[in-house]
Design an enzyme around this catalytic site. Structure first.
Site, short mmCIF file in Angstrom:
data_model
loop_
_atom_site.label_atom_id
_atom_site.label_comp_id
_atom_site.label_asym_id
_atom_site.label_seq_id
_atom_site.Cartn_x
_atom_site.Cartn_y
_atom_site.Cartn_z
N ARG A 114 49.31 68.42 -6.33
CA ARG A 114 49.73 69.80 -6.04
C ARG A 114 50.02 70.57 -7.32
NH1 ARG A 114 51.63 73.32 -1.81
NH2 ARG A 114 51.25 71.79 -0.15
N GLU B 138 59.63 76.56 0.53
CA GLU B 138 59.43 76.27 -0.89
C GLU B 138 59.04 77.46 -1.76
OE1 GLU B 138 57.60 71.90 -1.18
OE2 GLU B 138 56.70 73.10 0.42
#
Length: 776
Positions: A314, A717
């Site tokens: 990621r 997030e």
């Protein structure tokens, strides 16, 4: 008649009153079963060593001790790794980090258990240890194979660019510092069964790991979690070890066992956010537009794999943030160190990748003498062909230009930059800086099979509803949002819907509550269950009352059957009397996503969430102390399911990001011991660290173009990365200590020491440059 409006209402958190009155029950508040024992672990005092001898006789003879447990005593596998079986619950033969659990005890009280573990006699034979990321690089210690993404051929293109820069940037890790520490209560049952109450974001994984350690089938383990006092990723995999040790001790003693960690043990035993080193080379034109770029990302994984592979992936996925690269190559090293295994943390590698590119863009701007905001805009994604990510996914919903325009105007960025420059000319010691940075964050698990969720709805004959799904509540407001979605679907007040704990015996095979996907997936699953139940009731009512199905409408707390109106209570009672099932399950799998890892291309994300922040900072050039004076945040949450909850997530995410980038520093001794292992040595943000002028807005024009639940967007997030503007504002303030003399060298976090060293280094560089020019 109007529809009952449950979705988009700013309802309070479902446990808000319980939180403030102290009546919310966490694992440690549950009534302890009769004869409940308490566990503690003995921890390694070496970073890397062979266990030569371990004498636990004094531990076993200590007051209150009922059982002592080593890795050899596990009836099943002594393995807690979530992906690879490379991490023992209790170390055997050797230890791989200072603080690793070596053995466990169960005693009649918590205090006696903690005293007993100090009596162990362990002899070690030290082995070579790599403590820091640079040690692992020097020793070429790969935890997992390296990985590369590429589009085009950037290396030859770099030498043809009008301008080139290269550099290296270091980003520190972060401790989760949840209010509720790691804890589990294991209660043995009949026929080998085990009930586990765990503070976990992933009940299903705890179920699987406990069953593995017990040598039982999954069906014999039930895991329940009503709420956590914070998680932030730290309870996605880290709860496995706590639950496994408690359960194996419970099996060994035949008694319930509670295992809770105090703060020092929690911080030394559990994983952190990965720290990174990012090396880059970039070529660009006179406008600052990037033409070719390469990144080399090195992630410190710690002693075992845990989730490092997906986290490092990621970081690569977010190495572009909001910017198009015509030619790009991203390489990632996943390095092994003899420190605690690093793990998931809010953003899951995304913040590290995004901070890397924001540092590059800032360096480009300073090299050219341009406003960093203008360089950011010049590199934005746009229409084809400038809409392709490094992993070959098309960016179809890029709204940042409009969102950034709005924030630039509302924050007064241009006027304030001019005013700050004028103020700095009259202030020899205090210097101010400002920055406005974007956020583009991909939403979905990049491990594709995790993008699924289930839900269970029970309708009772009094018209009330019991709601259960696979998501866990860690304070983020997931449960009230899913409750609102079901209330909207059934057109009943939320007061008629009871929220129940995540429970592996009700909804099986769940994914972790992570990747900001809790509402997206569990909300859709619960909505599907509610629709199944509603369709069943409509079919029954149509047949019983002779009304065409299309004329039966759930609306404003009632059911309209043509001209007739009846309550859900009445219809539920009629359906039950007619033997119609009043229970329904729902399931959701995120569409469109796919990723070919071998080719490093695909669509790993369903959509992107966007946001932007403008921060103003001030530093003291004599001490390095710094403050964020003002923060303007504008965040895209699509069509908000609950604006109050979403706003809280934006605020909280920003503050946690502020801690990561300014105050929270992890420090290991040369022996590999974590020195910053308590609130006395590890500084999280407090109320006084908030900007005095703190302006937070949800972007009113936001709407998810994909078919998410009520066209909302994930919000857990993405806001953390808004704090990158604070770091860049501090760097901008440092640059004012020697205007026009180059770019400051500042690694994260920007602690007072680092800021002071950066000011001194910049001024020293400027003085040397002035001397060289004078000599000419």
């Amino acid at each position: 008649m109007t529809r009952l409006q449950a979705v988009a209402a700013p309802l309070p958190h479902d446990s808000a009153e319980l939180h403030v009155t102290g009546r919310a029950r966490y694992v440690d508040d549950l009534p302890e079963p009769h004869d409940c024992l308490h566990a503690a672990v003995g921890q390694s005092t070496r970073a890397h060593a062979r266990i030569v001898r371990m004498d636990l006789s004094r531990v076993a003879a200590a007051p209150g001790v009922v059982a002592v447990l080593t890795g050899a005593d596990f009836p099943g596998l002594n393995q807690i790794g979530p992906v690879l079986l490379d991490e023992p619950a209790l170390a055997q033969h050797s230890v791989d980090y200072h603080g690793q659990a070596v053995f466990a005890v169960a005693a009649t009280t918590y205090e006696l258990a903690r005293r007993a573990v100090t009596l162990a006699e362990i002899v070690y034979e030290d082995l070579p240890a790599a403590i820091h990321l640079e040690d692992a690089l020097a020793a070429n210690l790969d935890l997992l194979p390296p990985y590369e993404m590429r589009r085009g051929d950037p290396e030859p293109a770099l030498v043809r660019c009008a301008h080139q820069l290269e550099g290296s940037f270091r980003l520190g890790g972060q401790d989760h510092f949840y209010l509720e520490g790691q804890i589990a209560l294991a209660i043995p049952g009949e026929d080998g069964g085990m009930d586990v109450h765990a503070s976990t974001q992933h009940p299903t994984e705890v179920q699987h790991v406990v069953a593995r350690c017990l040598g039982e089938i999954d069906a014999k383990v039930r895991v329940e979690c009503r709420r956590m006092g914070g998680g932030f990723g730290g309870k996605e995999t880290q709860a496995n070890q706590i639950a496994a040790i408690a359960a194996v001790l419970a099996r060994k003693t035949g008694r319930a066992v509670k295992f809770r960690l105090d703060r020092d043990v929690d911080m030394t035993l559990t994983g952190k956010r990965h720290d990174f080193r990012i090396d880059y080379r970039v070529g660009f034109d006179d406008e600052g537009r990037i033409e070719a770029i390469t990144f080399d990302q090195a992630a410190r994984g710690g002693c075992s794999a845990d989730l490092t592979g997906a986290i490092a992936d990621r970081a690569m996925f977010h190495a572009d943030n909001a910017y198009f690269f015509p030619r790009v190559r991203i390489r990632s090293r996943r390095l092994k160190t003899h420190t605690v295994s690093n793990t998931a943390f809010r953003g899951f590698g995304g913040p590290q990748g995004m901070l890397g590119i924001e540092e590059v863009v800032d360096e480009i701007a300073r090299h050219l003498g341009r406003d960093p905001l203008d360089v950011r805009r010049a590199n934005f994604y746009g229409a084809a062909p400038r809409n392709l990510t490094p992993y070959h996914m098309e960016v179809e919903d890029f709204v940042l230009p409009e969102l950034m325009d709005e924030l630039e105007q509302s924050s007064g960025y241009r006027q304030r930059r001019a005013a700050i420059e004028a103020w700095n000319e009259t202030s020899p010691i205090l210097k101010r800086g400002i920055a406005l940075t974007p956020v583009k964050f991909g939403i979905s698990f990049t491990t594709s099979h995790l993008n699924q969720a289930g839900a269970l709805i029970q309708l009772y004959t009094d018209g009330s509803v019991l709601l259960n799904h696979g998501g866990t509540e860690m304070g983020q407001g997931l449960y009230v949002k899913v409750q609102q979605i079901v209330a909207e679907e059934l057109q009943i007040p939320t007061s008629l819907i009871r929220i129940t704990a995540a429970d592996t015996s009700k909804v099986p095979n769940t994914s972790p509550t992570a990747a900001s996907s809790g509402t997206d997936m569990n909300g859709m699953a619960a909505q599907a269950a509610a629709r199944t139940l509603k369709e069943r009731l409509i079919a029954f009512a149509a047949e019983k009352h002779g009304v065409p199905p299309h004329l039966i409408v759930f609306q404003d707390g009632a059911i309209l059957l043509g001209e007739r109106r009846m309550s859900l209570r009445e219809l539920a009672k009629e359906a039950w009397m007619a033997r119609v099932q009043l229970s329904a399950t729902g399931y959701y799998a995120t569409p469109k996503i796919h990723y070919d890892r071998d080719q490093a291309r695909g669509r790993p994300f369903y959509y992107f969430a966007y946001g932007a922040a403008c921060c103003e900072a001030v530093i003291d050039t004599l001490t390095g102390e710094n403050r964020i004076l003002r923060a303007d945040l504008l965040h895209d949450v699509g069509r908000s399911v609950n604006p109050a909850i979403d706003r809280g997530q934006v605020e909280g995410g920003f503050v946690q990001g502020l801690g990561w980038l300014t105050t929270e520093e992890l420090w290991w001794t040369k022996e590999g011991a974590l020195a910053s292992h308590a609130p006395s040595t590890y500084k999280i943000p407090c109320a006084s660290d908030l900007p005095r002028d703190f302006r937070v807005s949800i972007w009113e024009r936001g709407r998810n173009q994909e078919r998410s639940v009520h066209r909302s967007k994930a919000v857990g997030e993405p806001p953390l990365m808004l704090a990158i503007a604070a770091f860049q504002a501090i760097k901008d303030a440092i640059a004012q200590a020697a205007p026009g003399k180059g770019s400051p060298r500042l690694d994260a976090p920007a602690t007072p020491e680092r800021v002071l060293f950066s000011v001194k280094e910049l001024r020293g560089r400027a003085a040397a440059l002035d001397l060289a020019r004078a000599a000419e």
